[in-house]
Motif scaffolding. Structure first.
Motif, PDB file in Angstrom:
ATOM      1  N   LYS A  26       0.824  -1.207   0.000  1.00  0.00           N
ATOM      2  CA  LYS A  26       0.000   0.000   0.000  1.00  0.00           C
ATOM      3  C   LYS A  26       0.862   1.263   0.000  1.00  0.00           C
ATOM      4  N   LYS A  27       1.925   1.256   0.793  1.00  0.00           N
ATOM      5  CA  LYS A  27       2.827   2.407   0.832  1.00  0.00           C
ATOM      6  C   LYS A  27       3.490   2.619  -0.527  1.00  0.00           C
ATOM      7  N   ALA A  28       3.881   1.523  -1.170  1.00  0.00           N
ATOM      8  CA  ALA A  28       4.531   1.635  -2.480  1.00  0.00           C
ATOM      9  C   ALA A  28       3.564   2.204  -3.518  1.00  0.00           C
ATOM     10  N   ILE A  29       2.335   1.749  -3.498  1.00  0.00           N
ATOM     11  CA  ILE A  29       1.341   2.246  -4.453  1.00  0.00           C
ATOM     12  C   ILE A  29       1.125   3.739  -4.277  1.00  0.00           C
ATOM     13  N   ILE A  30       0.966   4.168  -3.043  1.00  0.00           N
ATOM     14  CA  ILE A  30       0.754   5.594  -2.762  1.00  0.00           C
ATOM     15  C   ILE A  30       1.953   6.413  -3.224  1.00  0.00           C
ATOM     16  N   SER A  31       3.148   5.933  -2.895  1.00  0.00           N
ATOM     17  CA  SER A  31       4.369   6.676  -3.222  1.00  0.00           C
ATOM     18  C   SER A  31       4.584   6.790  -4.725  1.00  0.00           C
ATOM     19  N   HIS A  32       4.471   5.676  -5.438  1.00  0.00           N
ATOM     20  CA  HIS A  32       4.730   5.697  -6.879  1.00  0.00           C
ATOM     21  C   HIS A  32       3.636   6.437  -7.638  1.00  0.00           C
ATOM     22  N   ARG A  33       2.401   6.343  -7.173  1.00  0.00           N
ATOM     23  CA  ARG A  33       1.340   7.132  -7.803  1.00  0.00           C
ATOM     24  C   ARG A  33       1.624   8.621  -7.656  1.00  0.00           C
ATOM     25  N   ASP A  34       2.101   9.014  -6.495  1.00  0.00           N
ATOM     26  CA  ASP A  34       2.399  10.428  -6.269  1.00  0.00           C
ATOM     27  C   ASP A  34       3.498  10.910  -7.222  1.00  0.00           C
ATOM     28  N   LEU A  35       4.541  10.090  -7.392  1.00  0.00           N
ATOM     29  CA  LEU A  35       5.623  10.464  -8.295  1.00  0.00           C
ATOM     30  C   LEU A  35       5.113  10.567  -9.732  1.00  0.00           C
ATOM     31  N   LEU A  36       4.250   9.639 -10.115  1.00  0.00           N
ATOM     32  CA  LEU A  36       3.688   9.669 -11.464  1.00  0.00           C
ATOM     33  C   LEU A  36       2.824  10.908 -11.668  1.00  0.00           C
ATOM     34  N   GLU A  37       1.994  11.227 -10.704  1.00  0.00           N
ATOM     35  CA  GLU A  37       1.119  12.398 -10.823  1.00  0.00           C
ATOM     36  C   GLU A  37       1.928  13.682 -10.939  1.00  0.00           C
ATOM     37  N   ARG A  38       3.011  13.764 -10.211  1.00  0.00           N
ATOM     38  CA  ARG A  38       3.865  14.949 -10.291  1.00  0.00           C
ATOM     39  C   ARG A  38       4.497  15.073 -11.675  1.00  0.00           C
ATOM     40  N   PHE A  39       4.911  13.915 -12.235  1.00  0.00           N
ATOM     41  CA  PHE A  39       5.499  13.945 -13.571  1.00  0.00           C
ATOM     42  C   PHE A  39       4.455  14.363 -14.600  1.00  0.00           C
ATOM     43  N   ILE A  40       3.254  13.808 -14.496  1.00  0.00           N
ATOM     44  CA  ILE A  40       2.198  14.147 -15.447  1.00  0.00           C
ATOM     45  C   ILE A  40       1.821  15.624 -15.340  1.00  0.00           C
ATOM     46  N   TYR A  41       1.906  16.173 -14.156  1.00  0.00           N
ATOM     47  CA  TYR A  41       1.631  17.613 -13.988  1.00  0.00           C
ATOM     48  C   TYR A  41       2.607  18.444 -14.817  1.00  0.00           C
ATOM     49  N   SER A  42       3.864  17.978 -14.890  1.00  0.00           N
ATOM     50  CA  SER A  42       4.879  18.710 -15.659  1.00  0.00           C
ATOM     51  C   SER A  42       4.833  18.361 -17.144  1.00  0.00           C
ATOM     52  N   GLU A  43       4.372  17.128 -17.463  1.00  0.00           N
ATOM     53  CA  GLU A  43       4.263  16.694 -18.866  1.00  0.00           C
ATOM     54  C   GLU A  43       2.885  16.052 -19.080  1.00  0.00           C
ATOM     55  N   PRO A  44       1.843  16.835 -19.197  1.00  0.00           N
ATOM     56  CA  PRO A  44       0.480  16.285 -19.252  1.00  0.00           C
ATOM     57  C   PRO A  44       0.209  15.367 -20.437  1.00  0.00           C
ATOM     58  N   TYR A  45       0.934  15.538 -21.540  1.00  0.00           N
ATOM     59  CA  TYR A  45       0.686  14.688 -22.707  1.00  0.00           C
ATOM     60  C   TYR A  45       1.041  13.229 -22.433  1.00  0.00           C
ATOM     61  N   PHE A  46       1.919  13.000 -21.453  1.00  0.00           N
ATOM     62  CA  PHE A  46       2.325  11.636 -21.107  1.00  0.00           C
ATOM     63  C   PHE A  46       1.107  10.770 -20.783  1.00  0.00           C
TER      64      PHE A  46
END
Length: 236
Positions: A26-46
């Protein structure tokens, strides 16, 4: 132990022997989702790309895995999202000491298993009912990922009831299942030609179900009869 866990679009069933292993997932899912969301915020086309996508070297691990899998299969990176999250979660469970860990992310499954595991097949209205794969014990992560054009909310451009791919690279299994499903057409007589898309390294095998046809590619686990319960299917 078995627990259903959902955060935003991610809905998983986690199975393990110890509570600490489930907590690690559960901790891994939360952490990696957060990193992905931050990346998508900077590159929304991804998030919406339907073709290969190059990412910077300093991108988060989850982003790199998504891009690599999508690029191999010549489709968009988010085609691998569910399997990649499953894999990262199981890896965290292994780091916590797990030798038996399963994460099912809506049919995209990562597992490490020190005992046999039976994984059921759900192919919607297809005539193929109560079939399952008998997964032998393995000491490394295995991916069993499924795409469908008739079942579930995932985007598919094909007509498969179930396109199932096996690979030790779970991200690749997920993207490959999407690509396999995309390769089917409305005529199930052409089911054999759909497998041509899997001519890439590290795909162990695949099963494709469409209407009253089932095709098998490469090496797949033993197929057995099982009492498939719809309530056990992980869904949001």
């Amino acid at each position: 132990m078995k627990e259903y866990f959902q955060i935003k679009e991610t809905a998983v069933t986690i199975i393990a022997d110890e509570r600490s292993h489930i907590d690690a997932a559960k901790k891994a899912i939360i952490s990696h989702r957060d990193l992905l969301e931050r990346f998508i915020y900077s590159e929304p086309y991804f998030k919406i790309a339907m073709e290969p996508y190059d990412v910077p070297e300093n991108a988060p691990e989850i982003v790199k895995r998504l891009a690599e899998a999508g690029n191999i299969m010549s489709i968009g990176p988010m085609s691998a999202i569910a399997g990649t999250i499953s894999s990262l979660a199981v890896e965290s469970m292994i780091d916590e000491g797990a030798t038996y860990a399963i994460v099912d992310n809506g049919g995209d499954i990562a597992l490490v298993n020190d005992r046999e595991v039976v994984i059921g097949v759900y192919a919607g209205q297809s005539q193929f009912k109560n079939l399952a794969f008998l997964i032998p014990p393995k000491d490394k992560i295995t991916g069993v990922c499924t795409s469908s054009g008739t079942v579930g909310p995932s985007i598919s451009f094909g007509f498969a009831d179930a396109a199932i791919v096996f690979s030790d690279n779970v991200s690749l299994a997920d993207s490959a299942a999407t690509a396999l499903g995309n390769s089917t057409d409305i005529n199930s007589e052409n089911i054999e030609t759909a497998f041509e898309v899997l001519n890439v390294p590290n795909i162990e095998g695949a099963v494709l179900i469409q209407d009253d046809k089932m095709g098998i590619y490469g090496q797949v686990p033993e197929i057995v009869k099982a009492d498939i319960k719809y309530d056990c299917i992980t869904k949001a």
